[in-house]
Each structure stands twice: as structure tokens, then as C-alpha cells.
Enzyme design. Structure first.
Site, PDB file in Angstrom:
ATOM      1  CD  GLN A   6       6.043  -1.361  36.121  1.00 11.76           C
ATOM      2  OE1 GLN A   6       5.941  -2.073  36.373  1.00 11.76           O
ATOM      3  NE2 GLN A   6       5.110  -0.857  35.035  1.00 11.76           N
ATOM      4  CG  ASP A  47      10.775   9.555  18.063  1.00 12.54           C
ATOM      5  OD1 ASP A  47      11.268   9.521  19.521  1.00 12.54           O
ATOM      6  OD2 ASP A  47       9.974   8.668  17.520  1.00 12.54           O
ATOM      7  CE  LYS A  94       1.640  -3.321  25.873  1.00 10.47           C
ATOM      8  NZ  LYS A  94       0.489  -4.059  26.823  1.00 10.47           N
ATOM      9  CD  GLU A 105      33.859  17.519   9.786  1.00 11.60           C
ATOM     10  OE1 GLU A 105      34.428  18.999   8.836  1.00 11.60           O
ATOM     11  OE2 GLU A 105      34.168  16.381   9.769  1.00 11.60           O
ATOM     12  N   GLY A 161      38.876  14.225   1.789  1.00 12.27           N
ATOM     13  CA  GLY A 161      37.926  15.357  -0.040  1.00 12.27           C
ATOM     14  C   GLY A 161      38.399  16.136  -0.345  1.00 12.27           C
ATOM     15  CB  CYS A 200      39.779  14.898   6.117  1.00 13.77           C
ATOM     16  SG  CYS A 200      41.062  14.705   6.940  1.00 13.77           S
ATOM     17  N   GLY A 214      19.049   8.184  21.987  1.00 18.32           N
ATOM     18  CA  GLY A 214      19.044   9.799  21.932  1.00 18.32           C
ATOM     19  C   GLY A 214      19.523  10.114  23.750  1.00 18.32           C
ATOM     20  N   PRO A 258       9.336  -2.618  30.724  1.00 18.97           N
ATOM     21  CG  PRO A 258       9.635  -2.951  28.308  1.00 18.97           C
ATOM     22  CD  PRO A 258       8.544  -2.139  29.146  1.00 18.97           C
ATOM     23  CG  HIS A 260      37.654  17.493  10.219  1.00 17.64           C
ATOM     24  ND1 HIS A 260      37.170  16.095   9.592  1.00 17.64           N
ATOM     25  CD2 HIS A 260      39.286  16.014   9.747  1.00 17.64           C
ATOM     26  CE1 HIS A 260      37.936  15.159   8.487  1.00 17.64           C
ATOM     27  NE2 HIS A 260      39.243  14.902   9.458  1.00 17.64           N
TER      28      HIS A 260
HETATM   29  N1  GLN Z   1      43.012   9.059   5.393  1.00 17.25           N
HETATM   30  C1  GLN Z   1      43.783  10.816   4.778  1.00 17.25           C
HETATM   31  C2  GLN Z   1      44.177  10.911   5.982  1.00 17.25           C
HETATM   32  O1  GLN Z   1      44.992   9.894   6.748  1.00 17.25           O
HETATM   33  C3  GLN Z   1      42.269  11.349   5.402  1.00 17.25           C
HETATM   34  C4  GLN Z   1      41.774  11.365   7.256  1.00 17.25           C
HETATM   35  C5  GLN Z   1      39.952  12.145   6.934  1.00 17.25           C
HETATM   36  O2  GLN Z   1      39.588  12.010   5.727  1.00 17.25           O
HETATM   37  N2  GLN Z   1      39.846  12.531   8.207  1.00 17.25           N
HETATM   38  O3  GLN Z   1      45.077  11.711   5.999  1.00 17.25           O
END
Ligand code: GLN
Length: 559
Positions: A185, A233, A180, A538, A388, A386, A9, A183, A536
Site C-alpha cells: 500500500q 514462489d 502483509k 551459456e 576455464g 572462457c 524476481g 508495504p 560463453h
Molecule cells: N580472465 C580471462 C580473460 O580476460 C577470462 C575472462 C572470462 O572468463 N570471461 O581473458
């Protein structure tokens, strides 16, 4: 820098430091240095290296750049990312154009000097007060030497302006045993042999560091005990800046750098974390992907931005999103047989929402298509990202338009109905095998149609809006123009757009030329929430500013 081992992390620790320094009123930027010879992360398999993150300028980089953007709540650029490969490339290009004026170019000092030059350049461009630089890999690795040498030189040149934080790890052999310190050190001694001494050690471990161990590390590593900071954690990574602040890490760092708190703005982060801790209602979201390994760590790493985006939207709406991995192969009749695939699909009805994320290649594709057909017919909230989205179009073409062999040419080049086809400009690139950094990458605009799910979502999300330039015929006066990040070689075949629309698919986002489908959806009277994007979303979700499409999706999942 990281000591003892990787994967503890370091990126999140560095991001948390960046956040704390930003909230002390300084202009902060962040860098990631990857020790790979790959010029960027675009050619690396996500199951090996984790998610490939994409910056607005199209740089394909390490997932930690995503952490920086999320914690700092800002965009970063390719100037803030480098690999061994990219640095060597820069140096060789300079050498070829005689920039070294006939000198013999050597690994030491020229490579570390090029690293420092790049860091200074990025700091100057941004006029940043502080740069947080994360060096990938672990102290003592042969391939990391150019970077630790760069750290040493930087320190030597900018005495007093550089602080070195070592993110180390204290193993715990069993519950009743002690943490411990040996490691750690040794990691410090390795640093010492390269002319470096850490200013602060972040002691990552399963449990919190006790006083005795803290004193032991301090004594053996020539440090003050206050500089050895516990980093146990946590279940919620966004609490880490709060824990670090409690331990006094920000004041310690500012003191080492000779800086003061200019303006304390940390309360915004604290408020967000409090809200996230209060989130109660649990929802189950399934992610249908192709998984090479069932290890949840591998999965969590390959889809880190999707996971975080779901968390942000959940926290915003007072919910905890419980994410489960569903292997597309289980739904693929060609892999498990028709009967079994059909039976397996029924698990999908146990989820409040389903995501089909991005991906590449041919494996388990029929499984993803079958899952999309199931959620479309059963009216389960669906978000496609994408690949998807491309597969949602293939599914619609096959089962609503009745083109039974409709496909993407990524899987079947000879389909008579190529509903998803390679982008024209990509043909040449692929035929010449120029794969690195050549996809359609980074931000592109999309015109969002009024009266759609997408419009509703983006309407008040001003950070995505861009001015409406070059208005064309197809767009209405009150459409929105947004900007989102991309990474793909294929697109919905523009020749089929009219037909898809005639049969009820809503193309709710289009490139300004009107050619490339950016968002598709089904109307609310047909399906409660069936939305998919070529880009994307996300990648641009932030804890303090969740992505509007993820928020809309989770809203429906909750209802
Ligand atoms: N494989 C697909 C493309 O190249 C989708 C890419 C992706 O999902 N980032 O267009």
C-alpha cells in the site's frame, strides 16, 4: 516497476509478461533500465550485482537481459539497455555538440525525455508492437526518480498505450501469520505521489495471495481486485508465464493497452514446461569457481546463465541437473596446503560432470588448475568456459608438455612459458586504464573442425551457423562456421598452437584468421568429454533451444 524491495524476481516477471504478449501474436521487445551511474554492467563485480550478461553487439549488461533473451527466445541489442550513467553521458554529449541549441539543460525534464527518446528509438528500429520496460531498483528510491518521472511522462504522452505493472512483495513474518499488504500500500502511495497509478500489481510472496488480501490491496490502492495477481514462489521459473496466464494477466494487459490476441502461440511454451516437469533422472554437476561468499543466492546470481543453460540441456534430455558449488580455494595447495588440497580433490570423483566457468584475476587459480588436472586424468566429463578453457591449456602445458611454469600472464607476467597471453590490442587499453567496455566483446565467428565433439554438437544447431566468408587455407571445405559471444582480454598464445596440437590437444574451433583458439578438446579415445571454449555458450542457451555444447556435455554426464 518494483515496490517494497529488490530481488523479488522483477526481471523474471517482466520476461514472463513479454513471453505472454509475444504468444498473443505481437512483436515484443524488452528493455532494462539500471539505476547505476556505471555506464554499463561491465565494471561491476558479479558477486555484488550478479552476472554480467553480454549481448551480440558486445553490450555488457544486467543479467535480466539474459532472462529476456531466454523467455523471448531472441537476441536483443544494446539499444534495449540503459543505465543512469549511459543516459547522462548521452545527454552531456548532445549538450556539448549544441543539440540543445543554447537551452539550459536540466535533470527534469531533459533526462527523462532522453530516456523516452531512447525507448522510442529502440521500438522504431525493431518495428515492435509492444515494449516491456523494466525499471531497476525500488519505487521511492531517490536515484530512481528520473525513471519514474520518465514513466509518468511516457504515460501522459501516450495515454492508453502504456500500462504500469508494479511487482510488489508481501512479507510473511512466520508460517502461521498472514501475508502483509501494508508495504505494498505504501509503495503505491509513493507511486501516486509521483503522479503514477499502477494498472496491475503482481503480488510476489512465499505463499499464494488469498482473496481477502487481494481485496484489501484493491480497496486501499484504488484498483479492481482482478488486477491484483498472485505470484507465489515457484521452483521452476519457466512455469511463471503459465501461472500468469491462468490468472488472466495477458488478457488484462491487452485490454488495458487496447490490443487483441492476434495469434495464440502459447502451446509451444506449455509443451516445454510439461517436458521440464517430467524430467526425472538426476545428475550431479559441480561448478568449480572462486567464491567470495558461500551464500547460495550470491552464487546463483553470479552464474545465472550457466545454471539456466544446464537446466535447458537437462530438460531437453529428460534430466534434472543438480548443481553444486565447489570452491576452487579448497583445491589450491597454496591456500590450504599440498596434502589437504590433494585430499579435497577426491570429492570431484563424486560428480557426473565438472564445469570450470569464466572468471578474472589471480585468486584460487591453482585450485582450478588442480581440478582440471584431476578431471582430465580421471576422465570425468568436463566443460570449460572462457577462463576455464585458458586454465585447461595451462594445465595441459604443465602436465602433458612438461613446462612446469606454464601460465597465463594474467596471473604471472614473468612466466617463461606464457601459454595464455594478453590479446595484442588489449595491451594499450590496459596500460591506459581504459577498462570500461574494451574487452573483446560480443559475437565473433569460429571455424569448427570436422570430426570433433564441437562439430558433432554444432552440426545441426543452425541458429549458430553463419555463411562461410573469406575461406582461408587452414580450413577444410566441410568445416562449419559458427558465431558465439565473447568477453575476454587474454587468449591462448598463438605461438603455442602447433605445439599443443602436436601433443594431442585438438583445437576444434579457430577464428577465421586461424590465429585465435576458440574451442579446444581432447579426442574421444583419450577422454570421454573434455571440451572448453573461449566464448560463453551459456549466454545463448534458451529453454526452447538449449545450447548444443551443453546438450553434448549433459549427454555424456548421463551416459
Ligand atoms: N580472465 C580471462 C580473460 O580476460 C577470462 C575472462 C572470462 O572468463 N570471461 O581473458
Amino acid at each position: 516497476m518494483g515496490g517494497v524491495m529488490s530481488g523479488v524476481g522483477k526481471g523474471v516477471a517482466a520476461s514472463s509478461i513479454a513471453r505472454l504478449l509475444k504468444d498473443s501474436g505481437h512483436k515484443v521487445t524488452a528493455f532494462k533500465i539500471d539505476p547505476y551511474v556505471n555506464v554499463d554492467a561491465g565494471t561491476m563485480n558479479p558477486t555484488e550485482h550478479g552476472e554480467v550478461f553480454v549481448l551480440p553487439d558486445g553490450t555488457e549488461c544486467d543479467q535480466d537481459m539474459g532472462n529476456y533473451e531466454r523467455f523471448l527466445d531472441r537476441d536483443l541489442s544494446g539499444e534495449n539497455y540503459m543505465t543512469t550513467g549511459s543516459i547522462y553521458r548521452d545527454v552531456i554529449e548532445e549538450e556539448r555538440s549544441l543539440k540543445y541549441k543554447g537551452k539550459c539543460v536540466e535533470v527534469i525534464p531533459h533526462i527523462p525525455l532522453a530516456i523516452i527518446k531512447k525507448i522510442n528509438h529502440a521500438l522504431d528500429v525493431e518495428d515492435a508492437d509492444i515494449g516491456v520496460i523494466e525499471i531497476g531498483g525500488t519505487v521511492g528510491e531517490y536515484q530512481g526518480f528520473i525513471f519514474s518521472e520518465a514513466a509518468r511522462m511516457l504515460r501522459q504522452k501516450k495515454r492508453g498505450d502504456v500500462a504500469l505493472v508494479l511487482v510488489s512483495y508481501l512479507p510473511l513474518l512466520n508460517k502461521d501469520n498472514e501475508l502483509k499488504t501494508k508495504p505494498t500500500q505504501y509503495a503505491v502511495r509513493t507511486l501516486n505521489s509521483g503522479g503514477l497509478q499502477p494498472d496491475i500489481i503482481l503480488a510476489r510472496s512465499a505463499l499464494s495471495l488469498d482473496k481477502k488480501r487481494q481485496e484489501k490491496i484493491a480497496f486501499n490502492c484504488n484498483m479492481e481486485k482482478e488486477s491484483i495477481i498472485a505470484a507465489p514462489d515457484v521452483s521452476n521459473i519457466y512455469e511463471i508465464p503459465i501461472n500468469f496466464k491462468k490468472a488472466g494477466l495477458d488478457s488484462l494487459l491487452l485490454k488495458k493497452l487496447g490490443l487483441r490476441v492476434k495469434k495464440d502461440t502459447f502451446s509451444v511454451w506449455e509443451k516445454f514446461v510439461k517436458k521440464s516437469q517430467k524430467a526425472q533422472k538426476e545428475v550431479r554437476v559441480g561448478v568449480v569457481g572462486k567464491y567470495f561468499s558461500s551464500g547460495s543466492f550470491v552464487l546463483a546470481d553470479s552464474y545465472v546463465s550457466v545454471i539456466e543453460a544446464l537446466k535447458h540441456a537437462g530438460f531437453h534430455l529428460g534430466a534434472r541437473v543438480k548443481l553444486e558449488w565447489l570452491n576452487a580455494a579448497d583445491f589450491d595447495p597454496t591456500e590450504v596446503g599440498k596434502e589437504k588440497a590433494r585430499k579435497n580433490l577426491s570429492v570431484l570423483s563424486g560428480y557426473d560432470g565438472i564445469i570450470v566457468p569464466g572468471g578474472f584475476g589471480t585468486r584460487s587459480i591453482e585450485g582450478k588448475i588442480a581440478a582440471i588436472e584431476y578431471v582430465r586424468k580421471k576422465k570425468i566429463p568436463f566443460l570449460g568456459l572462457c577462463y576455464g578453457m585458458q586454465l585447461a591449456v595451462v594445465e595441459f602445458a604443465r602436465h602433458v608438455l612438461s613446462f612446469s611454469d606454464a601460465h597465463t600472464t594474467e596471473v604471472n607476467e614473468n612466466t617463461s612459458h606464457p601459454f595464455v597471453d594478453i590479446l595484442p590490442e588489449q595491451k594499450d587499453v590496459v596500460s591506459k586504464e581504459r577498462y570500461g567496455g574494451t574487452m573483446r566483446l560480443g559475437v565473433y565467428p569460429a571455424v569448427v573442425k570436422k570430426g570433433t565433439h564441437a562439430y558433432q554438437a554444432y552440426r545441426s544447431a543452425e541458429r549458430f551457423h553463419i555463411p562461410f566468408v573469406n575461406r582461408r587455407e587452414y580450413s577444410k571445405k566441410d568445416d562449419l562456421v559458427i558465431s558465439e559471444r565473447h568477453r575476454h582480454r587474454y587468449e591462448i598464445n598463438p605461438e603455442y598452437l602447433d605445439l599443443l596440437e602436436q601433443k594431442g590437444l585438438v583445437i576444434s574451433g579457430l577464428s577465421p584468421s586461424g590465429r585465435l583458439a576458440e574451442i579446444i578438446e581432447l579426442p574421444p579415445k583419450v577422454h570421454p568429454f573434455f571440451v572448453a571454449t573461449q566464448f560463453h555458450p551459456e549466454l545463448t542457451s534458451r529453454p526452447l533451444s538449449p545450447h548444443p555444447l551443453f546438450v553434448s556435455f549433459i549427454k555424456k554426464v548421463l551416459s
